[in-house]
Design an enzyme around this catalytic site. Structure first.
Site, PDB file in Angstrom:
ATOM      1  N   GLY A 147       0.814  -1.214   0.000  1.00  0.00           N
ATOM      2  CA  GLY A 147       0.000   0.000   0.000  1.00  0.00           C
ATOM      3  C   GLY A 147       0.842   1.256   0.000  1.00  0.00           C
ATOM      4  O   GLY A 147       0.549   2.211   0.731  1.00  0.00           O
TER       5      GLY A 147
ATOM      6  N   SER B 186       1.656   3.478  -2.540  1.00  0.00           N
ATOM      7  CA  SER B 186       1.549   4.448  -3.627  1.00  0.00           C
ATOM      8  C   SER B 186       1.253   5.854  -3.120  1.00  0.00           C
ATOM      9  O   SER B 186       1.323   6.821  -3.886  1.00  0.00           O
ATOM     10  CB  SER B 186       0.458   4.015  -4.616  1.00  0.00           C
ATOM     11  OG  SER B 186      -0.806   3.979  -3.982  1.00  0.00           O
TER      12      SER B 186
ATOM     13  N   ASP C 252      -3.145  -7.323  -4.927  1.00  0.00           N
ATOM     14  CA  ASP C 252      -4.194  -7.119  -3.932  1.00  0.00           C
ATOM     15  C   ASP C 252      -3.876  -8.032  -2.761  1.00  0.00           C
ATOM     16  O   ASP C 252      -3.942  -9.266  -2.877  1.00  0.00           O
ATOM     17  CB  ASP C 252      -5.557  -7.474  -4.540  1.00  0.00           C
ATOM     18  CG  ASP C 252      -6.717  -7.245  -3.575  1.00  0.00           C
ATOM     19  OD1 ASP C 252      -6.472  -7.107  -2.356  1.00  0.00           O
ATOM     20  OD2 ASP C 252      -7.879  -7.230  -4.032  1.00  0.00           O
TER      21      ASP C 252
ATOM     22  N   ASN D 297       1.733  -2.028   5.380  1.00  0.00           N
ATOM     23  CA  ASN D 297       1.135  -0.698   5.485  1.00  0.00           C
ATOM     24  C   ASN D 297      -0.270  -0.616   4.901  1.00  0.00           C
ATOM     25  O   ASN D 297      -1.068   0.224   5.325  1.00  0.00           O
ATOM     26  CB  ASN D 297       2.026   0.326   4.790  1.00  0.00           C
ATOM     27  CG  ASN D 297       1.352   1.674   4.663  1.00  0.00           C
ATOM     28  OD1 ASN D 297       1.268   2.450   5.621  1.00  0.00           O
ATOM     29  ND2 ASN D 297       0.824   1.982   3.467  1.00  0.00           N
TER      30      ASN D 297
ATOM     31  N   SER E   1      -2.483   1.315  14.758  1.00  0.00           N
ATOM     32  CA  SER E   1      -3.154   2.612  14.905  1.00  0.00           C
ATOM     33  C   SER E   1      -3.371   2.934  16.371  1.00  0.00           C
ATOM     34  O   SER E   1      -3.477   2.020  17.217  1.00  0.00           O
ATOM     35  CB  SER E   1      -4.511   2.582  14.188  1.00  0.00           C
ATOM     36  OG  SER E   1      -5.277   3.733  14.484  1.00  0.00           O
TER      37      SER E   1
ATOM     38  N   TYR F 134     -12.367  -1.033  11.743  1.00  0.00           N
ATOM     39  CA  TYR F 134     -10.984  -0.576  11.635  1.00  0.00           C
ATOM     40  C   TYR F 134     -10.251  -0.773  12.954  1.00  0.00           C
ATOM     41  O   TYR F 134      -9.134  -1.321  12.991  1.00  0.00           O
ATOM     42  CB  TYR F 134     -10.970   0.892  11.233  1.00  0.00           C
ATOM     43  CG  TYR F 134      -9.591   1.497  11.081  1.00  0.00           C
ATOM     44  CD1 TYR F 134      -8.844   1.275   9.925  1.00  0.00           C
ATOM     45  CD2 TYR F 134      -9.031   2.288  12.077  1.00  0.00           C
ATOM     46  CE1 TYR F 134      -7.580   1.833   9.770  1.00  0.00           C
ATOM     47  CE2 TYR F 134      -7.766   2.848  11.939  1.00  0.00           C
ATOM     48  CZ  TYR F 134      -7.051   2.615  10.781  1.00  0.00           C
ATOM     49  OH  TYR F 134      -5.796   3.166  10.639  1.00  0.00           O
TER      50      TYR F 134
ATOM     51  N   ALA G  98      -9.699  -4.470  13.627  1.00  0.00           N
ATOM     52  CA  ALA G  98      -8.622  -5.020  12.796  1.00  0.00           C
ATOM     53  C   ALA G  98      -7.255  -4.590  13.309  1.00  0.00           C
ATOM     54  O   ALA G  98      -6.312  -5.395  13.363  1.00  0.00           O
ATOM     55  CB  ALA G  98      -8.810  -4.584  11.346  1.00  0.00           C
ATOM     56  N   LYS G  99      -7.122  -3.334  13.687  1.00  0.00           N
ATOM     57  CA  LYS G  99      -5.827  -2.848  14.175  1.00  0.00           C
ATOM     58  C   LYS G  99      -5.479  -3.476  15.525  1.00  0.00           C
ATOM     59  O   LYS G  99      -4.304  -3.750  15.805  1.00  0.00           O
ATOM     60  CB  LYS G  99      -5.841  -1.326  14.273  1.00  0.00           C
ATOM     61  CG  LYS G  99      -5.952  -0.621  12.921  1.00  0.00           C
ATOM     62  CD  LYS G  99      -4.796  -0.943  11.995  1.00  0.00           C
ATOM     63  CE  LYS G  99      -4.826  -0.129  10.717  1.00  0.00           C
ATOM     64  NZ  LYS G  99      -3.683  -0.398   9.823  1.00  0.00           N
TER      65      LYS G  99
END
Length: 254
Positions: A10, A12, A60, A87, A140, A153, A156-157
């Site tokens: 991730g 970009s 992906d 990331n 996070s 979120y 998951a973190k």
């Protein structure tokens, strides 16, 4: 980092791109990854040059076959992998009682499942290489503190923190250090896009953070650079980089 190979998923834009640039500046061969071939290529072209070796690879991370292909292409190009930075991530802001199950699964897939798939694939190769490695996952502030409308979120973190500790213990004998970085509020394009719907202002963040400001992309890249170098006695750790947010139990500082 001279001669070492690092994959940054991730990467970009945002923190990932800043990390990729910093590791390339440190002397590593860097793989820039995105789901979009065009975005990965554009980031690699932007970071590369001045002696930096940067290669774009589309994948992906929620698809295990594509993760395997990412690792295969990396080792074909550079013969090994020494550093993995997990990331890639995403968030969707919505009330818990109305959260769509497919959107829930998507957030978990990108943030947690993808982190495990990449860690497993990279860790397997590091074990085969026999000389250790560094795995750093971006967690996070919300892995340790609740916030409305961020349920999948944050979940998951939090899972990333537990995954970090388990892999660190399991792979310690292999010389693989597994750590996480938990940023606080960092000024990124995504932050600016979601700020209004999340219901906070720049002043809210400055007032609540003891250092009185957002963190920067460069500061997060510095933290990852330190962990990636490997000359430390740290594994299974979640490094909190939040400007003192969690340390501040009183609320607004002003």
């Amino acid at each position: 980092m001279d001669g070492k190979t690092a994959i940054v998923t991730g990467s970009s834009s945002g923190i990932g791109k800043a990390v990729a640039k910093r590791l390339a500046d440190d002397g590593a061969n860097v793989v820039v990854n995105s789901r979009s071939r065009e975005r990965a290529k554009a980031a690699a072209e932007d970071i590369g040059g001045d002696g930096r070796t940067v290669v774009p690879i589309e994948a992906d991370i929620t698809e295990y076959d594509e993760v395997e292909a990412l690792l295969e292409q990396t080792t074909d190009e550079f013969e090994r992998v020494d550093v993995l930075v997990n990331n890639a991530g995403m968030t969707i802001i919505d009330d818990a009682e109305t959260f769509d199950p497919e959107e829930w699964s998507r957030v978990i897939d990108v943030n947690l499942n993808g982190t495990f798939y990449c860690s497993q694939a990279a860790g397997t190769r590091m074990i085969e290489q026999g000389d250790g490695g560094q795995i750093i996952s971006i967690s996070s502030l919300l892995s340790r503190q609740g916030l409305a409308k961020r349920t999948p979120y944050a979940a998951a973190k939090g899972g990333i923190n537990s995954l970090t500790r388990c892999l660190a213990v399991e792979w310690a004998d292999e010389g693989i250090h597994v750590n996480a970085l938990a940023p606080g509020f960092i000024k990124t394009d995504i932050t600016e896009q979601t700020q209004e719907s999340a219901g906070y202002t720049d002043d809210d963040i400055r007032d609540r953070t003891p250092l009185g400001r957002y963190g920067t992309l460069e500061e997060m890249a510095n933290c990852v650079s330190f962990l990636a170098a490997g000359d430390h006695f740290i594994t299974g750790e979640v490094l909190q980089a939040d400007g003192g947010w969690l340390a501040n139990s009183w609320g607004p500082t002003s």
